[in-house]
Design an enzyme around this catalytic site. Sequence first.
Site, PDB file in Angstrom:
ATOM      1  N   PHE A 166      96.055  -1.317  21.148  1.00  0.00           N
ATOM      2  CA  PHE A 166      97.170  -2.247  20.895  1.00  0.00           C
ATOM      3  C   PHE A 166      98.044  -1.816  19.722  1.00  0.00           C
ATOM      4  O   PHE A 166      98.884  -2.578  19.271  1.00  0.00           O
ATOM      5  CB  PHE A 166      96.628  -3.662  20.632  1.00  0.00           C
ATOM      6  CG  PHE A 166      95.829  -4.210  21.780  1.00  0.00           C
ATOM      7  CD1 PHE A 166      96.465  -4.859  22.833  1.00  0.00           C
ATOM      8  CD2 PHE A 166      94.459  -4.046  21.833  1.00  0.00           C
ATOM      9  CE1 PHE A 166      95.736  -5.344  23.909  1.00  0.00           C
ATOM     10  CE2 PHE A 166      93.715  -4.528  22.905  1.00  0.00           C
ATOM     11  CZ  PHE A 166      94.360  -5.185  23.947  1.00  0.00           C
ATOM     12  N   GLU A 169     103.644   1.702  17.307  1.00  0.00           N
ATOM     13  CA  GLU A 169     104.226   2.861  16.640  1.00  0.00           C
ATOM     14  C   GLU A 169     104.966   2.351  15.410  1.00  0.00           C
ATOM     15  O   GLU A 169     105.560   1.274  15.422  1.00  0.00           O
ATOM     16  CB  GLU A 169     105.181   3.586  17.588  1.00  0.00           C
ATOM     17  CG  GLU A 169     104.426   4.277  18.704  1.00  0.00           C
ATOM     18  CD  GLU A 169     105.325   4.855  19.776  1.00  0.00           C
ATOM     19  OE1 GLU A 169     106.527   5.055  19.528  1.00  0.00           O
ATOM     20  OE2 GLU A 169     104.820   5.105  20.882  1.00  0.00           O
ATOM     21  N   LYS A 223      94.907  -5.844  28.352  1.00  0.00           N
ATOM     22  CA  LYS A 223      95.943  -4.935  27.838  1.00  0.00           C
ATOM     23  C   LYS A 223      97.300  -5.211  28.502  1.00  0.00           C
ATOM     24  O   LYS A 223      98.310  -5.410  27.836  1.00  0.00           O
ATOM     25  CB  LYS A 223      95.503  -3.477  28.063  1.00  0.00           C
ATOM     26  CG  LYS A 223      96.555  -2.449  27.719  1.00  0.00           C
ATOM     27  CD  LYS A 223      96.951  -2.498  26.248  1.00  0.00           C
ATOM     28  CE  LYS A 223      98.254  -1.783  26.001  1.00  0.00           C
ATOM     29  NZ  LYS A 223      98.772  -1.942  24.663  1.00  0.00           N
ATOM     30  N   LEU A 269     110.469 -12.761  18.468  1.00  0.00           N
ATOM     31  CA  LEU A 269     111.549 -13.696  18.781  1.00  0.00           C
ATOM     32  C   LEU A 269     112.843 -13.202  18.157  1.00  0.00           C
ATOM     33  O   LEU A 269     113.622 -13.982  17.640  1.00  0.00           O
ATOM     34  CB  LEU A 269     111.213 -15.109  18.265  1.00  0.00           C
ATOM     35  CG  LEU A 269     110.188 -15.900  19.067  1.00  0.00           C
ATOM     36  CD1 LEU A 269     110.019 -17.297  18.507  1.00  0.00           C
ATOM     37  CD2 LEU A 269     110.563 -15.983  20.552  1.00  0.00           C
ATOM     38  N   ALA A 271     116.343 -11.611  18.870  1.00  0.00           N
ATOM     39  CA  ALA A 271     117.268 -11.274  19.966  1.00  0.00           C
ATOM     40  C   ALA A 271     117.883  -9.907  19.700  1.00  0.00           C
ATOM     41  O   ALA A 271     118.030  -9.498  18.554  1.00  0.00           O
ATOM     42  CB  ALA A 271     118.358 -12.336  20.041  1.00  0.00           C
ATOM     43  N   CYS A 279     105.642   1.545  26.142  1.00  0.00           N
ATOM     44  CA  CYS A 279     104.629   0.617  26.673  1.00  0.00           C
ATOM     45  C   CYS A 279     105.205  -0.572  27.441  1.00  0.00           C
ATOM     46  O   CYS A 279     104.926  -0.721  28.635  1.00  0.00           O
ATOM     47  CB  CYS A 279     103.751   0.112  25.542  1.00  0.00           C
ATOM     48  SG  CYS A 279     102.732   1.410  24.853  1.00  0.00           S
ATOM     49  N   LYS A 282     107.036   0.006  30.920  1.00  0.00           N
ATOM     50  CA  LYS A 282     106.185   0.608  31.960  1.00  0.00           C
ATOM     51  C   LYS A 282     105.003  -0.294  32.313  1.00  0.00           C
ATOM     52  O   LYS A 282     104.626  -0.408  33.471  1.00  0.00           O
ATOM     53  CB  LYS A 282     105.744   2.022  31.552  1.00  0.00           C
ATOM     54  CG  LYS A 282     104.441   2.126  30.816  1.00  0.00           C
ATOM     55  CD  LYS A 282     103.926   3.550  30.761  1.00  0.00           C
ATOM     56  CE  LYS A 282     102.878   3.748  29.697  1.00  0.00           C
ATOM     57  NZ  LYS A 282     101.653   2.996  29.798  1.00  0.00           N
TER      58      LYS A 282
END
Length: 458
Positions: A166, A169, A223, A269, A271, A279, A282
Amino acid sequence: MFGCGYVGLTTAVGLAETGNRVIGIDTDAEKLRILRKGRVPFYEPGLQELLQKNVRGKRLTFSADARTGIEHADIIFCAVGTPPLKNNNADLSAVLKVARAFGQYGNVLSTEKRGAKKRSGKRLGTLKIFINKSTVPVGTSEQIRKTIEKFASVKFYFRVVSNPEFLREGSAVRDFFKPDRVIIGLEKEDWKLKNIMKTIYLPLSKNGVPLVFTDIRSAEVIKYASNAYLATRISFINELANFCEKAGADIKKVAKGIGMDKRIGTHYLEAGIGFGGSCLPKDLNSLIEIGKKRGHNFELLKAVQAVNKRQAVRLVEKLEAQFDKGKLRVKTGLRGKTVAIWGLSFKSKTDDLRDAPSLNIIRKLLQLKVKVQVYDPAAMPKAKAILGSSVRFFDNYYSVLDRADALIICTDWNEFSNPDYAKMRRKMSDYYILDGRNLLDPAEAAGNGFEYQGVGRG
Ligand code: NAD
């Protein structure tokens, strides 16, 4: 550790740092060359220092040879890529290749272990564990087991574990040492395996990180479900931002107001121009596909996908409207204009451009015959490989404004958040800022003579 990318390398370094001897295996020769020099082949804050420390301490080495890795290790982590196929399903070929090698070499004892066995004269426990960290559809662990069994020349004692990752990056090192939880999916109740997993993660759990044991399928679903939920929050706030523009409200204030409700919380949250990266898009697509295969129609997630697809393009539409409206000094439409882009990576503190919304914006601008010039603090080498000569590259965030008619902010890098507006005006031909990350203060930008539009800000 099979796979020395964002996940594999961070985990390899983290496991070495917590006292294990780790061999990082990768098929990319260039990556291995860089790693052996003690450098990280991508941008990840704090990783290089720890890498060098553990390489120097001889706890971490690298190899291209799968056999070496499997013979020497009791525990094999798989963190290879699972990129999307054309049909949106996850490409499992790299994972199954590692499973195949595990089957072929899992029963071979290294010289070191053969020596120990001979010396002790006893049958050594040779349990090998295949721990999968790559993000894979539910049911993949069974496929991994079958592949291992198929390629094993003799039966050997092994277990498959699902241990999804989890980390984010940009804060991957911190996330290794202090994740919110570690999910460990087991094929069946197995106290010995459970104890080994507890030992691996002891340095984390003794600092309060919860280890959550589940069945293997639930771990795989956790996941995808986590990423689908995060994507849902982002599309929710973006949809609401688009509404706020019509309703004359400010999404930043709205998000703060709803986020203070403990049942909701503040994360994810913000915008903007939609989610991207390696991740969320996909995994969302893949979950929808898995749903289809299993006879489930993910209606909500399809809407999340659709909102996200529109969000980046909406920004270009705003730009077009602005130029057509004739508010700006040069009033003749977007064609032939120069647009500068601040930030290319899908979020700050990474150089990852996989599915970055900036690329969709740039492609759309190029279609409209706009001249595009770009700058990113970390992603320029990767951007050059992708965009080639279609755009102009600059080496800082002021030089990229050279004779630009408008600026689009695509990534929320810190260095963009407090710009020298006077310097910007001296560089630009026209003064329009389209802030795709709501990074700047609209009043300040306007006070400095800029036409400013954010996302969902009235
Ligand atoms: P990546 O592309 O950065 O790294 C994958 C690495 O695996 C590459 O270096 C590649 O050369 C190597 N590789 C491919 N086939 C191999 C093989 N047969 N043997 C050894 N090495 C091989 O990918 P990543 O971003 O680290 O993601 C890895 C997995 O973790 C994916 O399934 C991804 O969905 C998941 N994940 C990624 C993140 C993230 O933020 N990047 C977070 C959580 C989970």
